[in-house]
Structure formats: structure tokens, C-alpha cells
Design a protein around this motif. Structure first.
Motif: not given
Ligand SMILES: [Zn+2]
Length: 449
Positions: A198, A201, A231, A234
Motif C-alpha cells: 500500500c 501505509c 489497501c 486507505c
Molecule cells: Zn494502506
């Protein structure tokens, strides 16, 4: 159903047959076993004008495992499949070890020598040994299959991405969500570019989505340079915010992401280097070679609802893939590259000093380490029937490596050769065929069918 390869008495490849048919031919004495792996029978007569079905060998080269499949394009049947495990890591480790030992030997108690450097030359297009072995393994197996069944064409997954499809505005642009490949190329490309993490994050091994840096609702484009992997949480948190607002408290990441979205994945070509070397060598076999991208393979596999595996990926390579691939009952042969033997003249201790005498003859009483043998020991503590890989000793008293232990001191007189060592070890399906053991005195012999 995995089929059995058939040769006629002149060793010409005929159409593969159902295992039941092969069993009958063997039982009636019309054929004999030619080789165990892959299982091949040889007819005891020549076939004058065989009506041959054109088969296609399909290869999905991977860094650790290569998928192989023989597919009948006309009927959509997967005739045979295998997964080939390479030994690149082992080669790398062996070479590093040799280098270390040589270096320490040179530096030990010797006169001063001027350092030598820049005295190595690499041939153009040379691959490192670990990659070279991967290419050679795949070519070896394609050549073997050409000898065992009537092959008319070869398909190979050549590139991870179809770079042209990425450049093609129809696919890169708005319509990539509606085209045939429906974003498969783009998706794979973006995931690799963001290393399957991701972007917001760094989460990995979670389902990733494509996030638009400049949101679609704000007229952000579908171009690769506007996409990151994110992801689900997010992606939802970012929603249609401007990336500058979303990452206001993480300016470092913001700078990094903005720089990365603009740069193309330069090493896409390097990722494909061994693929091109393999393609070159397959072309020399004199058959038409069809090349496809990983995105296309994935698309073919998913539209047919097939699970992910190396051999099914191979069966799904490129446009020639039949609309209905019939892979029912196919059990892939697991092939592991083991190499032939060591080139060292003797074994070393960890300081690089000889630990054993010079190597003796490779063959002892007609056997060689790595051969598959059947041993029938009539009496004594080791009484029983064994089928396993043999390790020869010059004394003529061999070791048999079974699944659970090593049985030492089996005389060569009790051994019968089943298959010569050919640089690979085999395992059919989940059952571990090699090495295996059947200790019951009257049990039926393994392997075979
Ligand atoms: Zn993420």
C-alpha cells in the motif's frame, strides 16, 4: 486427465493415450515401458501413417518454478502438465562457497602477488549461472516433450506486461476498464511498480486496489502515472481528497509518492531478461513460438475460473488458449532440478582442505548415484523390497535413500535399475514417489501405475 506418452518402435511420437489404454497395451504385451518420468510407453511395432493430433507445449517461466503444459488446442484438453522447480539458489550458494574457499586458499601463506582485476571478460548476452540454469532447464523439458508427443507449436509467457498494451491509449486510457484485458496489464504493472505494498501505509499481503492520485470525481485520468496501489481502508479514507491534504502530516511520503507515480518502471525490461533468452532458444527449435504477457495469462485463467498454479498458468498462456480448457483430473508431475554431480575432484573441509580422496569412478557395477532402483533383499535385517534413489559406493554396497531414512549396505546384486539419473527428481501429484519405500515383503512395487 493426465495422459501417457506413446512412441512407436522407431521412437516416433504418437498421440498420447488415456492411462487405462496404456495399461491395457502393457498388459497385452503390445508395448513396453520406455521411461518412467514422464511415463512413456513404446509400442512393439512401427505405425505407418499415424493420424497425429497437433499439440501445443506451453511454458510459464518463473524465477523458482516453471509451469509446463501440453494442450490440445482443438479439444481444449490439457494432455499433460508439470511444475519444474529450478536450482538457481543452490548454484548461487555453491559458487559463492567455491569463491570464498579459493580466496582464502590464495591468501594463505603465499608469496605476495599483485592484485589482479579487470581480467575477466563476459560474452555478450551472457546470463549469470543461476539464471542460465533456469533457461536451460526449461529448454531441456521442451525438447524432451518434442520427442514424446506430436507438437506443432510452442507458447511462452514472455513478459510480465504487454508494454504496447500499456502504451496503447485504448487500454491505458479510459477504456481499459471495458476492453478485453479489462485492466489486467495495468493492474499487474501498478502492483509491481509499488512492490505489492500500500503506497499510503506500506501494508503488504493485503488485497490491494488501484487508487487514483487525482480522484476520478475530480477528472483524474486512468493513466498509469495517476495510479498507486492502496489497501482498502486507505483507499476509502483518501476517497476523493487531494493527495496533498490527505498526506498533509506525512510530507516525506507525499514527496516520495509524487516522484514515484511519474517515473515509469524502468526495469520491466530487466525483469524480462531471462524470458527473452528462453524465447531465443525456443525459436531455434524450429516450431512457431507464440509469446504472451502475464496480464493475458491471468485474464485467461480467471475468465475460466481456474485456480492459481504454475501449470494452469502455463496452460493459459496467450491467445491460443482454448475457450474451454479441460483440466479435469490432471495431476501435474513435480520435477525438481538436482543437477548431475559435483565437479569438485574431492570434498573439502570448511577451510578448503581436501577431506576425502580423489573421486572414484562415477559408475559402479552399472549404477550411478541418483539412479532409481528397485532392491529386493531376500533375507537378513534389511529384508524387504525397496524402490528408491541409490547412492553408489565403490565397494558395491550401496545406500538407498527412502522417505524416512537411509538404508546402508545394500549389495548391488539385489538392485535392478528402473530409471537412470537424468539431473531431475520426480514426484507425481501430492504423493511422494521418489524416493519411496515399500517394506512389505509381498507388497506391490512402487512407482508406476
Ligand atoms: Zn494502506
Amino acid at each position: 486427465m493426465s495422459q501417457i506418452f506413446v512412441l512407436d518402435t522407431t521412437k516416433r511420437a504418437l498421440n498420447p493415450v488415456h492411462p487405462g489404454g496404456a495399461h491395457l497395451l502393457l498388459k497385452q504385451g503390445k508395448a513396453a515401458i520406455d521411461r518412467r518420468y514422464p511415463f512413456t510407453i513404446i509400442l512393439k511395432r512401427a505405425v505407418e501413417h499415424p493420424a497425429l493430433k497437433a499439440l501445443r507445449v506451453k511454458v510459464d517461466p518463473g524465477s523458482q518454478t516453471t509451469g509446463l503444459a501440453v494442450v490440445n488446442d482443438a479439444s481444449g484438453e490439457v494432455v499433460w502438465a508439470a511444475e519444474l522447480v529450478h536450482r538457481g539458489k543452490q548454484i548461487k550458494r555453491d559458487l559463492s562457497r567455491r569463491r570464498a574457499v579459493r580466496r582464502s586458499r590464495r591468501q594463505r601463506k603465499t608469496r605476495y602477488r599483485q592484485p589482479r582485476f579487470a581480467n575477466r571478460r563476459k560474452k555478450q548476452g551472457m546470463l549469470p549461472p543461476s539464471l542460465e540454469s533456469r533457461v536451460c532447464n526449461a529448454v531441456t523439458w521442451v525438447r524432451r516433450l518434442l520427442r514424446l508427443c506430436p507438437v506443432a507449436a510452442i507458447s511462452q509467457e514472455l513478459v510480465r506486461f504487454d508494454m504496447q498494451a500499456l502504451e496503447n491509449p485504448d487500454i491505458e486510457g479510459v477504456e481499459y476498464q471495458q476492453g478485453t484485458l479489462a485492466g489486467y496489464e495495468v493492474r499487474e504493472y501498478v502492483l509491481l511498480k509499488w512492490q505489492h505494498q500500500c503506497a499510503y501505509c506500506d501494508a503488504h499481503e493485503v488485497p490491494l486496489e488501484l487508487d487514483h492520485v487525482e480522484a476520478r470525481s475530480k477528472h483524474g485520468s486512468n493513466r498509469v502515472s495517476n495510479l498507486v496501489a492502496a489497501c482498502t481502508p486507505c483507499n476509502q479514507r483518501k476517497s476523493n481528497q487531494d493527495i496533498r491534504d490527505f498526506l498533509a502530516d506525512d510530507p516525506e511520503r507525499l514527496v516520495r509518492i509524487l516522484a514515484q507515480v511519474k517515473t515509469p518502471l524502468r526495469d520491466a525490461a530487466a525483469v524480462n531478461a531471462t524470458g527473452f533468452a528462453l524465447h531465443d532458444r525456443l525459436m531455434r527449435l524450429g516450431l512457431p513460438v507464440e509469446c504472451g504477457s502475464g496480464g493475458r495469462t491471468k485474464y485467461n485463467r480467471e475468465t475460466q475460473g481456474l485456480p492459481k498454479s504454475h501449470w494452469l498458468d502455463a496452460a493459459c498462456v496467450e491467445a491460443s488458449t482454448p475457450e474451454h480448457l479441460d483440466a479435469r483430473g490432471v495431476v501435474p508431475l513435480h520435477i525438481r532440478a538436482t543437477g548431475h554431480s559435483s565437479r569438485q575432484t574431492c570434498r573439502m573441509d570448511r577451510y578448503g582442505f581436501p577431506r576425502t580422496g580423489p573421486k572414484q569412478a562415477k559408475r559402479v557395477k552399472g549404477f550411478q548415484t541418483g539412479d532409481l532402483v528397485r532392491a529386493l533383499v531376500p533375507k537378513g535385517t534389511k529384508q524387504g523390497r525397496y524402490v528408491s534413489r541409490v547412492a553408489v559406493r565403490t565397494s558395491g554396497s550401496f545406500n538407498l535413500t527412502t522417505q524416512h531414512r537411509t538404508v546402508q549396505g545394500i549389495s548391488h546384486r539385489f538392485c535392478t535399475l528402473i530409471a537412470r539419473s537424468d539431473g531431475y527428481s520426480y514426484q507425481q501429484g501430492k504423493e511422494r514417489v521418489l524416493p519411496s519405500v515399500d517394506l512389505s515383503a509381498d507388497g506391490s512395487p512402487h512407482p508406476g501405475f
